[in-house]
Structure formats: C-alpha cells, structure tokens
Motif scaffolding. Structure first.
Motif, PDB file in Angstrom:
ATOM      1  N   LEU A  66       7.984   9.092   6.408  1.00  0.00           N
ATOM      2  CA  LEU A  66       6.718   7.639   6.066  1.00  0.00           C
ATOM      3  C   LEU A  66       7.824   7.266   5.461  1.00  0.00           C
ATOM      4  O   LEU A  66       8.785   6.643   5.545  1.00  0.00           O
ATOM      5  CB  LEU A  66       7.018   8.781   4.674  1.00  0.00           C
ATOM      6  N   ASN A  67       6.762   5.603   5.737  1.00  0.00           N
ATOM      7  CA  ASN A  67       7.302   4.581   6.302  1.00  0.00           C
ATOM      8  C   ASN A  67       6.912   3.504   3.767  1.00  0.00           C
ATOM      9  O   ASN A  67       5.744   3.937   3.957  1.00  0.00           O
ATOM     10  CB  ASN A  67       7.080   3.741   6.930  1.00  0.00           C
ATOM     11  N   GLU A  73      -0.210   1.498   1.088  1.00  0.00           N
ATOM     12  CA  GLU A  73      -1.203   1.328   1.878  1.00  0.00           C
ATOM     13  C   GLU A  73      -2.291   2.688   1.271  1.00  0.00           C
ATOM     14  O   GLU A  73      -3.690   2.546   0.481  1.00  0.00           O
ATOM     15  CB  GLU A  73      -1.389   1.896   3.232  1.00  0.00           C
ATOM     16  N   TRP A  74      -1.398   3.638   0.700  1.00  0.00           N
ATOM     17  CA  TRP A  74      -1.991   4.575  -0.556  1.00  0.00           C
ATOM     18  C   TRP A  74      -2.511   4.309  -1.484  1.00  0.00           C
ATOM     19  O   TRP A  74      -3.490   4.573  -2.447  1.00  0.00           O
ATOM     20  CB  TRP A  74      -0.995   5.669  -0.216  1.00  0.00           C
ATOM     21  N   ALA A  75      -1.282   3.659  -1.958  1.00  0.00           N
ATOM     22  CA  ALA A  75      -1.029   2.860  -3.474  1.00  0.00           C
ATOM     23  C   ALA A  75      -2.239   1.601  -3.800  1.00  0.00           C
ATOM     24  O   ALA A  75      -3.217   1.646  -4.693  1.00  0.00           O
ATOM     25  CB  ALA A  75       0.513   2.539  -4.306  1.00  0.00           C
ATOM     26  N   GLN A  76      -2.682   0.964  -2.719  1.00  0.00           N
ATOM     27  CA  GLN A  76      -3.568  -0.341  -2.736  1.00  0.00           C
ATOM     28  C   GLN A  76      -4.616   0.522  -2.860  1.00  0.00           C
ATOM     29  O   GLN A  76      -5.537   0.351  -3.964  1.00  0.00           O
ATOM     30  CB  GLN A  76      -3.404  -0.789  -1.617  1.00  0.00           C
ATOM     31  N   ALA A  77      -5.131   1.622  -1.848  1.00  0.00           N
ATOM     32  CA  ALA A  77      -6.589   2.173  -2.154  1.00  0.00           C
ATOM     33  C   ALA A  77      -6.395   2.944  -2.793  1.00  0.00           C
ATOM     34  O   ALA A  77      -7.766   3.489  -4.559  1.00  0.00           O
ATOM     35  CB  ALA A  77      -6.442   3.041  -0.754  1.00  0.00           C
ATOM     36  N   ALA A  78      -5.611   3.513  -4.224  1.00  0.00           N
ATOM     37  CA  ALA A  78      -5.573   4.075  -5.718  1.00  0.00           C
ATOM     38  C   ALA A  78      -5.382   3.337  -6.502  1.00  0.00           C
ATOM     39  O   ALA A  78      -5.415   3.450  -7.594  1.00  0.00           O
ATOM     40  CB  ALA A  78      -4.499   5.291  -5.418  1.00  0.00           C
ATOM     41  N   HIS A  79      -5.493   2.501  -6.300  1.00  0.00           N
ATOM     42  CA  HIS A  79      -5.174   1.225  -7.850  1.00  0.00           C
ATOM     43  C   HIS A  79      -5.354  -0.222  -7.422  1.00  0.00           C
ATOM     44  O   HIS A  79      -4.981  -0.725  -6.546  1.00  0.00           O
ATOM     45  CB  HIS A  79      -3.411   1.873  -7.668  1.00  0.00           C
ATOM     46  N   PRO A  80      -6.722   0.053  -7.480  1.00  0.00           N
ATOM     47  CA  PRO A  80      -7.728  -2.040  -6.703  1.00  0.00           C
ATOM     48  C   PRO A  80      -6.882  -2.854  -7.398  1.00  0.00           C
ATOM     49  O   PRO A  80      -6.131  -2.860  -9.012  1.00  0.00           O
ATOM     50  CB  PRO A  80      -8.803  -1.597  -7.513  1.00  0.00           C
ATOM     51  N   VAL A  81      -6.734  -3.754  -6.809  1.00  0.00           N
ATOM     52  CA  VAL A  81      -5.610  -4.822  -7.553  1.00  0.00           C
ATOM     53  C   VAL A  81      -6.266  -6.208  -8.240  1.00  0.00           C
ATOM     54  O   VAL A  81      -5.393  -6.336  -9.208  1.00  0.00           O
ATOM     55  CB  VAL A  81      -5.082  -6.100  -6.506  1.00  0.00           C
ATOM     56  N   GLY A  82      -7.594  -6.173  -8.362  1.00  0.00           N
ATOM     57  CA  GLY A  82      -8.878  -7.252  -9.789  1.00  0.00           C
ATOM     58  C   GLY A  82      -7.985  -6.792 -10.873  1.00  0.00           C
ATOM     59  O   GLY A  82      -7.209  -7.076 -11.455  1.00  0.00           O
ATOM     60  N   HIS A  83      -7.482  -6.219 -12.075  1.00  0.00           N
ATOM     61  CA  HIS A  83      -6.707  -6.321 -12.772  1.00  0.00           C
ATOM     62  C   HIS A  83      -5.567  -6.451 -12.946  1.00  0.00           C
ATOM     63  O   HIS A  83      -5.001  -7.298 -13.396  1.00  0.00           O
ATOM     64  CB  HIS A  83      -6.899  -4.753 -13.612  1.00  0.00           C
TER      65      HIS A  83
END
Length: 120
Positions: A66-67, A73-83
C-alpha cells in the motif's frame, strides 16, 4: 481566493482478518490543507472516514504494498471535498478579515493597558 489543496494521511485502522483477507484497512484519518496563493494563509481540516469493505472481485492491495497515493484515493472517494473546502475558505477569510479582535487599553482608557496585564 486562489486555493490549492493537499491531502496527507495521518493514521489508519485495520481489521487483522476480514472476509478471508488479512490486514484490511477500515478507517483513515487525514489532514486536508488548503492554501490561498494570494494571501499565503493556510488552514487544515482534520478528517476521518470509514472505508468500504472490499467486495468479491474488487482489487485488494496487501498492507505491505500500500502507498499513500492509493489511501488518499480511497479517502477522496469516501469523503467528498465540498464541505471541507468551505470550512477551510471560511477559516482563511477569518484570518484575512478578522471580526473578533480584542480592544486594548491603549484604544479605550477604561480597559487595562497591555503593560498592566503583563504585571499581573
């Protein structure tokens, strides 16, 4: 504002075994830093999110392989950045244009002066 954003993984949790897999990452903590290029001010959103458990047929990456880019990438998919972007921009705006600055004794004589405060 002319914003740039950067992710950094700060911690992870794992399930030692899950659905026949070993060391499955289940939770990610991260810092999401926004920087305003115009003012140079930055703010950090400290976040955490659970990850979706791998389903049959999904790619599984062993812990040793894992890198950080993949975990981001996983965090971005699970936690959208708008807020997060809104919170960061509001924080930077409060730094640039403060609305709650102390009034000093030098400005109003009936308040203690800063030299009196230092003596106490």
């Amino acid at each position: 504002m002319n914003m740039s954003y950067e992710w950094a993984i700060t911690a992870m949790k794992k399930a030692p075994t899950l659905d026949g897999l070993s060391n499955v990452i289940t939770h990610v903590n991260f810092n999401y830093t926004g920087t305003d290029a115009d003012s140079g001010h930055s703010s950090i959103f400290h976040g955490a999110c659970p990850l979706v458990t791998p389903q049959e047929g999904d790619e599984f990456i062993a812990l040793a392989d894992l890198n950080e880019a993949k975990v981001i990438e996983w965090a971005q998919a699970a936690h959208p950045v708008g807020h997060m972007n809104s919170v960061i921009e509001e924080d930077i705006n409060r730094i640039i244009t403060p609305t709650n600055v102390e009034v000093t004794g030098e400005e109003l004589s009936f308040l203690p002066s800063s030299s009196t405060e230092n003596e106490e």
